[in-house]
Design a protein around this motif. Sequence first.
Motif, PDB file in Angstrom:
ATOM      1  N   HIS A  25       4.619 -24.037  26.745  1.00 57.01           N
ATOM      2  CA  HIS A  25       4.057 -24.037  28.098  1.00 57.01           C
ATOM      3  C   HIS A  25       2.569 -24.420  28.135  1.00 57.01           C
ATOM      4  O   HIS A  25       1.784 -23.810  28.842  1.00 57.01           O
ATOM      5  CB  HIS A  25       4.273 -22.681  28.788  1.00 57.01           C
ATOM      6  CG  HIS A  25       5.701 -22.264  28.803  1.00 57.01           C
ATOM      7  ND1 HIS A  25       6.656 -22.908  29.561  1.00 57.01           N
ATOM      8  CD2 HIS A  25       6.362 -21.281  28.132  1.00 57.01           C
ATOM      9  CE1 HIS A  25       7.833 -22.336  29.370  1.00 57.01           C
ATOM     10  NE2 HIS A  25       7.683 -21.346  28.495  1.00 57.01           N
ATOM     11  N   TYR A  26       2.194 -25.424  27.361  1.00 59.02           N
ATOM     12  CA  TYR A  26       0.827 -25.946  27.398  1.00 59.02           C
ATOM     13  C   TYR A  26       0.776 -27.061  28.441  1.00 59.02           C
ATOM     14  O   TYR A  26       0.966 -28.232  28.136  1.00 59.02           O
ATOM     15  CB  TYR A  26       0.407 -26.487  26.036  1.00 59.02           C
ATOM     16  CG  TYR A  26       0.352 -25.457  24.935  1.00 59.02           C
ATOM     17  CD1 TYR A  26      -0.122 -24.172  25.175  1.00 59.02           C
ATOM     18  CD2 TYR A  26       0.735 -25.780  23.657  1.00 59.02           C
ATOM     19  CE1 TYR A  26      -0.192 -23.239  24.161  1.00 59.02           C
ATOM     20  CE2 TYR A  26       0.672 -24.858  22.626  1.00 59.02           C
ATOM     21  CZ  TYR A  26       0.211 -23.580  22.894  1.00 59.02           C
ATOM     22  OH  TYR A  26       0.147 -22.653  21.887  1.00 59.02           O
ATOM     23  N   THR A  27       0.499 -26.701  29.663  1.00 63.31           N
ATOM     24  CA  THR A  27       0.611 -27.628  30.784  1.00 63.31           C
ATOM     25  C   THR A  27      -0.348 -28.815  30.664  1.00 63.31           C
ATOM     26  O   THR A  27       0.056 -29.961  30.840  1.00 63.31           O
ATOM     27  CB  THR A  27       0.363 -26.893  32.115  1.00 63.31           C
ATOM     28  OG1 THR A  27       1.211 -25.752  32.157  1.00 63.31           O
ATOM     29  CG2 THR A  27       0.653 -27.795  33.290  1.00 63.31           C
ATOM     30  N   LEU A  28      -1.626 -28.558  30.380  1.00 62.40           N
ATOM     31  CA  LEU A  28      -2.600 -29.643  30.293  1.00 62.40           C
ATOM     32  C   LEU A  28      -2.244 -30.612  29.163  1.00 62.40           C
ATOM     33  O   LEU A  28      -2.274 -31.825  29.339  1.00 62.40           O
ATOM     34  CB  LEU A  28      -4.011 -29.085  30.100  1.00 62.40           C
ATOM     35  CG  LEU A  28      -5.121 -30.123  29.992  1.00 62.40           C
ATOM     36  CD1 LEU A  28      -5.186 -30.965  31.270  1.00 62.40           C
ATOM     37  CD2 LEU A  28      -6.456 -29.473  29.715  1.00 62.40           C
ATOM     38  N   VAL A  29      -1.897 -30.062  28.022  1.00 65.21           N
ATOM     39  CA  VAL A  29      -1.506 -30.897  26.879  1.00 65.21           C
ATOM     40  C   VAL A  29      -0.249 -31.686  27.213  1.00 65.21           C
ATOM     41  O   VAL A  29      -0.129 -32.874  26.877  1.00 65.21           O
ATOM     42  CB  VAL A  29      -1.302 -30.022  25.622  1.00 65.21           C
ATOM     43  CG1 VAL A  29      -0.766 -30.856  24.462  1.00 65.21           C
ATOM     44  CG2 VAL A  29      -2.591 -29.334  25.236  1.00 65.21           C
ATOM     45  N   LEU A  30       0.669 -31.050  27.914  1.00 66.59           N
ATOM     46  CA  LEU A  30       1.912 -31.704  28.324  1.00 66.59           C
ATOM     47  C   LEU A  30       1.622 -32.916  29.209  1.00 66.59           C
ATOM     48  O   LEU A  30       2.195 -34.001  29.005  1.00 66.59           O
ATOM     49  CB  LEU A  30       2.799 -30.695  29.062  1.00 66.59           C
ATOM     50  CG  LEU A  30       4.206 -31.124  29.410  1.00 66.59           C
ATOM     51  CD1 LEU A  30       5.027 -31.259  28.143  1.00 66.59           C
ATOM     52  CD2 LEU A  30       4.838 -30.111  30.343  1.00 66.59           C
ATOM     53  N   VAL A  31       0.714 -32.753  30.143  1.00 60.59           N
ATOM     54  CA  VAL A  31       0.341 -33.855  31.043  1.00 60.59           C
ATOM     55  C   VAL A  31      -0.330 -34.980  30.265  1.00 60.59           C
ATOM     56  O   VAL A  31      -0.005 -36.161  30.447  1.00 60.59           O
ATOM     57  CB  VAL A  31      -0.568 -33.339  32.178  1.00 60.59           C
ATOM     58  CG1 VAL A  31      -1.170 -34.499  32.966  1.00 60.59           C
ATOM     59  CG2 VAL A  31       0.194 -32.404  33.097  1.00 60.59           C
ATOM     60  N   LEU A  32      -1.261 -34.625  29.392  1.00 59.41           N
ATOM     61  CA  LEU A  32      -1.982 -35.650  28.623  1.00 59.41           C
ATOM     62  C   LEU A  32      -1.049 -36.427  27.696  1.00 59.41           C
ATOM     63  O   LEU A  32      -1.119 -37.653  27.614  1.00 59.41           O
ATOM     64  CB  LEU A  32      -3.114 -35.007  27.820  1.00 59.41           C
ATOM     65  CG  LEU A  32      -4.281 -34.457  28.634  1.00 59.41           C
ATOM     66  CD1 LEU A  32      -5.259 -33.722  27.732  1.00 59.41           C
ATOM     67  CD2 LEU A  32      -4.972 -35.574  29.388  1.00 59.41           C
ATOM     68  N   ILE A  33      -0.191 -35.724  27.004  1.00 57.84           N
ATOM     69  CA  ILE A  33       0.738 -36.392  26.085  1.00 57.84           C
ATOM     70  C   ILE A  33       1.754 -37.224  26.867  1.00 57.84           C
ATOM     71  O   ILE A  33       2.105 -38.330  26.448  1.00 57.84           O
ATOM     72  CB  ILE A  33       1.426 -35.376  25.153  1.00 57.84           C
ATOM     73  CG1 ILE A  33       0.390 -34.757  24.215  1.00 57.84           C
ATOM     74  CG2 ILE A  33       2.527 -36.039  24.347  1.00 57.84           C
ATOM     75  CD1 ILE A  33       0.920 -33.647  23.343  1.00 57.84           C
ATOM     76  N   ASN A  60       7.068 -35.765  19.673  1.00 61.08           N
ATOM     77  CA  ASN A  60       7.245 -34.516  18.931  1.00 61.08           C
ATOM     78  C   ASN A  60       6.250 -33.466  19.443  1.00 61.08           C
ATOM     79  O   ASN A  60       6.606 -32.304  19.633  1.00 61.08           O
ATOM     80  CB  ASN A  60       7.061 -34.761  17.433  1.00 61.08           C
ATOM     81  CG  ASN A  60       7.467 -33.561  16.616  1.00 61.08           C
ATOM     82  OD1 ASN A  60       8.389 -32.838  16.961  1.00 61.08           O
ATOM     83  ND2 ASN A  60       6.760 -33.341  15.517  1.00 61.08           N
ATOM     84  N   ASN A  61       5.005 -33.882  19.679  1.00 62.92           N
ATOM     85  CA  ASN A  61       4.003 -32.971  20.239  1.00 62.92           C
ATOM     86  C   ASN A  61       4.352 -32.581  21.675  1.00 62.92           C
ATOM     87  O   ASN A  61       4.048 -31.468  22.105  1.00 62.92           O
ATOM     88  CB  ASN A  61       2.617 -33.603  20.198  1.00 62.92           C
ATOM     89  CG  ASN A  61       2.104 -33.748  18.785  1.00 62.92           C
ATOM     90  OD1 ASN A  61       2.500 -33.006  17.890  1.00 62.92           O
ATOM     91  ND2 ASN A  61       1.236 -34.717  18.579  1.00 62.92           N
ATOM     92  N   LEU A  62       4.978 -33.490  22.390  1.00 70.82           N
ATOM     93  CA  LEU A  62       5.387 -33.218  23.766  1.00 70.82           C
ATOM     94  C   LEU A  62       6.423 -32.085  23.786  1.00 70.82           C
ATOM     95  O   LEU A  62       6.327 -31.166  24.616  1.00 70.82           O
ATOM     96  CB  LEU A  62       5.963 -34.486  24.405  1.00 70.82           C
ATOM     97  CG  LEU A  62       6.340 -34.412  25.869  1.00 70.82           C
ATOM     98  CD1 LEU A  62       5.100 -34.323  26.730  1.00 70.82           C
ATOM     99  CD2 LEU A  62       7.147 -35.636  26.251  1.00 70.82           C
ATOM    100  N   LYS A  63       7.383 -32.141  22.897  1.00 65.82           N
ATOM    101  CA  LYS A  63       8.391 -31.076  22.817  1.00 65.82           C
ATOM    102  C   LYS A  63       7.740 -29.726  22.505  1.00 65.82           C
ATOM    103  O   LYS A  63       8.062 -28.714  23.124  1.00 65.82           O
ATOM    104  CB  LYS A  63       9.445 -31.401  21.748  1.00 65.82           C
ATOM    105  CG  LYS A  63      10.365 -32.541  22.112  1.00 65.82           C
ATOM    106  CD  LYS A  63      11.524 -32.687  21.143  1.00 65.82           C
ATOM    107  CE  LYS A  63      11.067 -32.772  19.722  1.00 65.82           C
ATOM    108  NZ  LYS A  63      12.147 -33.035  18.763  1.00 65.82           N
TER     109      LYS A  63
END
Length: 154
Positions: A39-47, A30-33
């Motif tokens: 467009h939170y790239t760093l968060v996207l990679v971490l999640i 859900n956080n990934l979506k």
Amino acid sequence: MHETIEYPYSKGSALLGVVLPLIFFAVTFNNLKYSWVNHYTLVLVLISFADLIFLSLLVFVLIKRLIPALRNEVALELNDEGITDYMRNIVIEWADVKDINMERGRNFSKMIVDLKHETEYGSQIAVSLRWIQGKDLEICETTMAYFEEVTSLT
């Protein structure tokens, strides 16, 4: 000749082992979506990395614990030759065993098998009782009694 004692995989532990990574995956997905949309790239990679870990754990527990539990496969066996831990494919011969103890943990216990000499597994082998159906104390006591009975005959 002694009776072979077999302990199957625990269905409850296996189901819990599958459900927990699923829950974590659902929360992080859900956080990934949300990260993708904003467009939170760093968060996207971490999640994404965390989700890969949760999915890997899910697949591992599914294949190694839940499927054998649903098939009623044997996880631990005591026989005339020794102890067979099918979860890790370890065979311990009674002749190599010096002592057997139980180590209680917060969530599960381990059966500690002290060996007479160093092996490829070390001088101690810890058998996790988390994935084995039955009460930890009873499994250890039965194993200790079996060991005493087998070694008293030799």
